[in-house]
Enzyme design. Structure first.
Site, PDB file in Angstrom:
ATOM      1  N   ARG A 152      43.076  42.318  47.342  1.00 50.09           N
ATOM      2  CA  ARG A 152      41.718  41.982  47.767  1.00 50.09           C
ATOM      3  C   ARG A 152      41.087  41.023  46.755  1.00 50.09           C
ATOM      4  O   ARG A 152      41.398  41.066  45.560  1.00 50.09           O
ATOM      5  CB  ARG A 152      40.876  43.261  47.835  1.00 50.09           C
ATOM      6  N   HIS A 153      40.200  40.165  47.240  1.00 48.58           N
ATOM      7  CA  HIS A 153      39.465  39.269  46.343  1.00 48.58           C
ATOM      8  C   HIS A 153      38.708  40.075  45.280  1.00 48.58           C
ATOM      9  O   HIS A 153      38.482  41.272  45.426  1.00 48.58           O
ATOM     10  CB  HIS A 153      38.479  38.403  47.140  1.00 48.58           C
ATOM     11  N   GLY A 154      38.256  39.395  44.226  1.00 45.06           N
ATOM     12  CA  GLY A 154      37.557  40.058  43.132  1.00 45.06           C
ATOM     13  C   GLY A 154      36.059  40.207  43.390  1.00 45.06           C
ATOM     14  O   GLY A 154      35.582  39.960  44.509  1.00 45.06           O
TER      15      GLY A 154
END
Ligand SMILES: *[C@@H]1O[C@H](CO)[C@@H](O)[C@H](O)[C@H]1NC(C)=O
Length: 474
Positions: free
Chosen positions: A73-75
């Protein structure tokens, strides 16, 4: 390599100890920081000498890892426009209320406000220490902290899996990278590559990722999902019911009382905005926002439950179509593993040592759902909050920022094996509970029904129509 791991640990310690983290930071749902959520990460911090080998091959069998598929997942990110509007509404509401009170005080002298003194202090405290600083153009962008999340994850994975993500793979451009088209994911896949290059000491960095929404946001194109769940209030009835239920009502009353707002002004959505303000300012600015003081751990668990209900009914086991809308990703992952595991002729091109897929909480949750993970005996509903304290489906633990699902294919004496890790901690396949790294053919047999089925076109009943902008902003 030891040096890399050690310096990462020190860097983490340096950034985490400086922050005054609220007690309930592990309950921010999909807005939880990775370091507040992941048990593996915490043990890494607690004991920098810990054995960082994540692999759990059977003792006595010779194994070497040959392929890594990582779904990431993106940060940490800024709020999306929808959240920013709610935050602005809350901020305006508070300011108007203060002005109204100031006007009243001037007219009728200072004594009249005595009953409200506590709430007055709370409100003034929040407003004196906080300014509305969010602007619409921040709309879900990756924050600097989010880049750091991905860079550090890449560094840790490169240290854990040097044969797949080490210098040779990086130099040879053999790490395959696919990403969702959302800017927070593009920025994340770049940061991940920065981390890999840094760890391998390779400069300059040439980004070589590809965008693939058909894999990583397949739900957008699934008509029966969009019509049947996303746009269908009935499908999320439990969420709406919980918003109006006794736990939320008590919490609204408490927070409205603290702030001195009329109860009907503090809608469930504005209450949520106040709660998430605390999470955003921790995740983006690494500070404890004045908004955090409105809540305690008990309150945070109620907010977390509301959010888990939504994710369960909208993105996970709640409706079968939620999972089936991710069949393309499921097939893609197993095709990749098949290719990496099959014996080859010497003349064949070697398979990619690593496949990195960057997406959203909405990408990871259905994938975990298809694997049959984190499914409780009883579904969470509006009425069973108290029975759900020990639930497995807990988004704060599953999909914090930079959440990851790792599939490691091992070449072993008895044949290929597959190990699963969620957020860098080993997890067993539900059908194969006795083995951390079961034989790959047993894993395939356990998911035979999906490998032969999981038909996206059939489940979705066709493509979603129209140029809609989906409300899918995790
Ligand atoms: C909306 O959701 C309900 C409950 O899941 C379902 O019975 C109904 O068929 C759905 N409506 C549409 C249009 O898909």
């Amino acid at each position: 390599m030891l040096f890399v791991v050690t310096s990462v640990v020190f860097a983490l310690l340096a950034t985490t100890t400086a922050v005054d983290v609220p007690d309930f930071a592990a309950h921010f749902c999909s807005k939880t920081r990775y370091e507040d959520s992941s048990a593996a990460y915490r043990s890494l911090l607690a004991d920098s000498d810990a054995d960082r080998s994540l692999l759990r091959a059977p003792s006595g069998e010779r194994c070497s890892p040959v392929h890594l598929t990582a779904l990431v997942r993106h940060g940490s990110r800024y709020p999306t426009v929808k959240n920013i509007r709610a935050i602005r509404q809350l901020s305006d509401l508070l300011r108007r209320e203060r002005e109204r009170r100031d006007g009243r005080q001037v007219r009728s002298g200072p004594e009249e406000g005595e009953r409200d003194q506590d709430s007055d202090t709370w409100m003034r405290d929040v407003l004196s220490r906080w300014d509305m600083w969010y602007t619409d153009d921040m709309d879900g962008q990756l924050a600097a902290k989010g880049r750091e999340d991905l860079r550090q994850l890449a560094t840790r994975l490169a240290a854990a899996f040097p044969s797949m993500l080490g210098e040779e793979s990086v130099r040879g451009g053999r790490v395959r990278l696919l990403t969702s088209s959302k800017h927070r994911c593009i920025s994340s896949v770049e940061a991940f590559q920065d981390g890999l290059h840094l760890a391998a000491n390779v400069t300059p960095v040439h980004y070589r990722h590809q965008v693939d929404d058909g894999l990583l946001r397949a739900f957008d194109g699934c008509r029966d999902y969009v019509e049947g769940v996303e746009k269908n209030r009935t499908a999320l009835a439990e969420v709406h019911k919980f918003k109006r239920g006794p736990e939320m009502a008590a919490l609204r009353k408490k927070v409205a009382g603290k702030l001195g707002l009329p109860l009907h002004d503090l809608t469930p959505d504005l209450l949520e905005a106040a709660f998430f303000l605390c999470s955003y300012e921790l995740a983006i600015k690494s500070l404890r926002s004045p908004w955090c003081f409105l809540f305690d751990t008990h309150d945070a668990k109620v907010m977390e439950y509301k959010c888990d209900l939504k994710l369960f009914w909208k993105r996970a086991h709640g409706h079968a179509i939620n999972l089936l809308a991710s069949c393309p990703l499921f097939h893609h992952v197993f095709r990749t593993l098949d290719k990496a595991g099959w014996p080859r002729r010497a003349s064949d091109a070697p398979p990619d040592p690593a496949s990195i897929l960057i997406g959203h909480a909405e990408t990871l949750l259905p994938f975990l759902g298809l694997l049959g993970l984190y499914k409780d005996e009883t579904s969470p509903t509006a009425d069973n909050y108290h029975a759900q304290h020990g639930r497995r489906f807990r988004s704060s633990q599953l999909v914090p920022y930079a959440a990851n699902v790792l599939l490691v294919l091992l070449d072993c004496a008895r044949g290929p094996r597959l190990q699963l890790l969620v957020n860098e901690a080993p997890v067993r396949f539900p059908a194969l509970p006795d083995d951390d790294a079961p034989l790959y053919r047993d894993v395939r047999a356990a998911y035979r029904h999906l490998l032969d089925g999981c038909d996206y076109a059939e489940a979705c009943g066709g493509a979603a129509t129209g140029g809609r902008t989906p409300n899918t902003e995790l």
